[in-house]
Design a protein around this motif. Sequence first.
Motif, PDB file in Angstrom:
ATOM      1  N   SER A   1      91.238  79.105  39.691  1.00  0.00           N
ATOM      2  CA  SER A   1      91.699  78.129  38.702  1.00  0.00           C
ATOM      3  C   SER A   1      93.141  78.418  38.279  1.00  0.00           C
ATOM      4  O   SER A   1      93.920  77.504  38.021  1.00  0.00           O
ATOM      5  N   SER A   2      93.489  79.704  38.221  1.00  0.00           N
ATOM      6  CA  SER A   2      94.854  80.065  37.826  1.00  0.00           C
ATOM      7  C   SER A   2      95.878  79.634  38.872  1.00  0.00           C
ATOM      8  O   SER A   2      97.043  79.386  38.548  1.00  0.00           O
TER       9      SER A   2
ATOM     10  N   ILE B   1      97.671  71.518  47.437  1.00  0.00           N
ATOM     11  CA  ILE B   1      96.525  72.362  47.104  1.00  0.00           C
ATOM     12  C   ILE B   1      95.526  71.531  46.309  1.00  0.00           C
ATOM     13  O   ILE B   1      95.896  70.908  45.308  1.00  0.00           O
ATOM     14  N   THR B   2      94.275  71.504  46.741  1.00  0.00           N
ATOM     15  CA  THR B   2      93.237  70.846  45.944  1.00  0.00           C
ATOM     16  C   THR B   2      92.103  71.824  45.686  1.00  0.00           C
ATOM     17  O   THR B   2      91.848  72.728  46.478  1.00  0.00           O
ATOM     18  N   LEU B   3      91.424  71.623  44.571  1.00  0.00           N
ATOM     19  CA  LEU B   3      90.299  72.450  44.158  1.00  0.00           C
ATOM     20  C   LEU B   3      89.067  71.581  43.967  1.00  0.00           C
ATOM     21  O   LEU B   3      89.090  70.634  43.179  1.00  0.00           O
TER      22      LEU B   3
ATOM     23  N   SER C   1      88.325  65.563  47.368  1.00  0.00           N
ATOM     24  CA  SER C   1      89.433  66.508  47.483  1.00  0.00           C
ATOM     25  C   SER C   1      90.229  66.271  48.756  1.00  0.00           C
ATOM     26  O   SER C   1      91.472  66.349  48.762  1.00  0.00           O
ATOM     27  N   LEU C   2      89.535  65.970  49.837  1.00  0.00           N
ATOM     28  CA  LEU C   2      90.209  65.758  51.119  1.00  0.00           C
ATOM     29  C   LEU C   2      91.067  64.499  51.120  1.00  0.00           C
ATOM     30  O   LEU C   2      92.026  64.400  51.901  1.00  0.00           O
TER      31      LEU C   2
ATOM     32  N   MET D   1      90.586  74.485  48.299  1.00  0.00           N
ATOM     33  CA  MET D   1      89.844  75.543  47.610  1.00  0.00           C
ATOM     34  C   MET D   1      88.514  74.968  47.135  1.00  0.00           C
ATOM     35  O   MET D   1      88.464  73.867  46.578  1.00  0.00           O
ATOM     36  N   LEU D   2      87.453  75.721  47.376  1.00  0.00           N
ATOM     37  CA  LEU D   2      86.110  75.276  46.999  1.00  0.00           C
ATOM     38  C   LEU D   2      85.442  76.355  46.161  1.00  0.00           C
ATOM     39  O   LEU D   2      85.416  77.530  46.546  1.00  0.00           O
ATOM     40  N   ASP D   3      84.896  75.950  45.025  1.00  0.00           N
ATOM     41  CA  ASP D   3      84.238  76.891  44.114  1.00  0.00           C
ATOM     42  C   ASP D   3      82.730  76.657  44.152  1.00  0.00           C
ATOM     43  O   ASP D   3      82.227  75.657  43.626  1.00  0.00           O
TER      44      ASP D   3
END
Length: 237
Positions: free
Chosen positions: A45-46, A78-80, A148-149, A157-159
Amino acid sequence: MLRIDNVHVSYGPIKAVRGVSLEVREGEILALLGPNGAGKTSLISSIVGLAPRTSGKVSFDGSVISSEQTERIVSRGITLTPEGRRVFADLTVGENLRLGAASRRDAAGVKEDIEKYLDLFPILRTRYASRARMLSGGEQQMLAIARSLMARPKLLMLDEPSLGLAPRIVDRIFELLASLRSQGLTMLLVEQNANEALGLADKACVLASGSLVFNGTAAELKSSGDVMEMYLGLEGG
């Protein structure tokens, strides 16, 4: 592609991340593993400015992005996909997908990508006009990844993409991630299911109490019995 140098994240007196450094190269998948509360979500997240980084440097594609706003970081590529999916429940599948492309101005490309990801996630095509709250947990996770794509990220990034899903759905999610890997997409994957993550990843890092306790290849981690057992509750070798 992504470099993190001596990053600290704190929530008031609580130190969630303590001096972590790592690197993700273009085309790689890095699995970020560790027990609950290790600081994994705080760290990723940071990177996109959604957690209070108190010191350290984040670089992407050769540029320092530590002080940039989230919108600017996303526009860089960048995507999360956050834990818990967080789709827009009252919007349709199609509306969620288009929202993922909100920063883009290429209408034809957006339409093309919607078709591309409906092909990759066929269940979303059958649910295209349904509100997201009507989807199952697995379907919502597929929608979250597809959304996200739609931003055409260089780094996805995947959480915890497998969190709360049935085993057969977990298998399907990782099949889809493997398909994305074959297309050359770079990924940073936070995942409790260490076996699945290490089967997909090139490299792995293990966090414990906010500190990095392992940084190497996925194969090296799988052969490290002490780290696998102590921090992940699995047998190595």
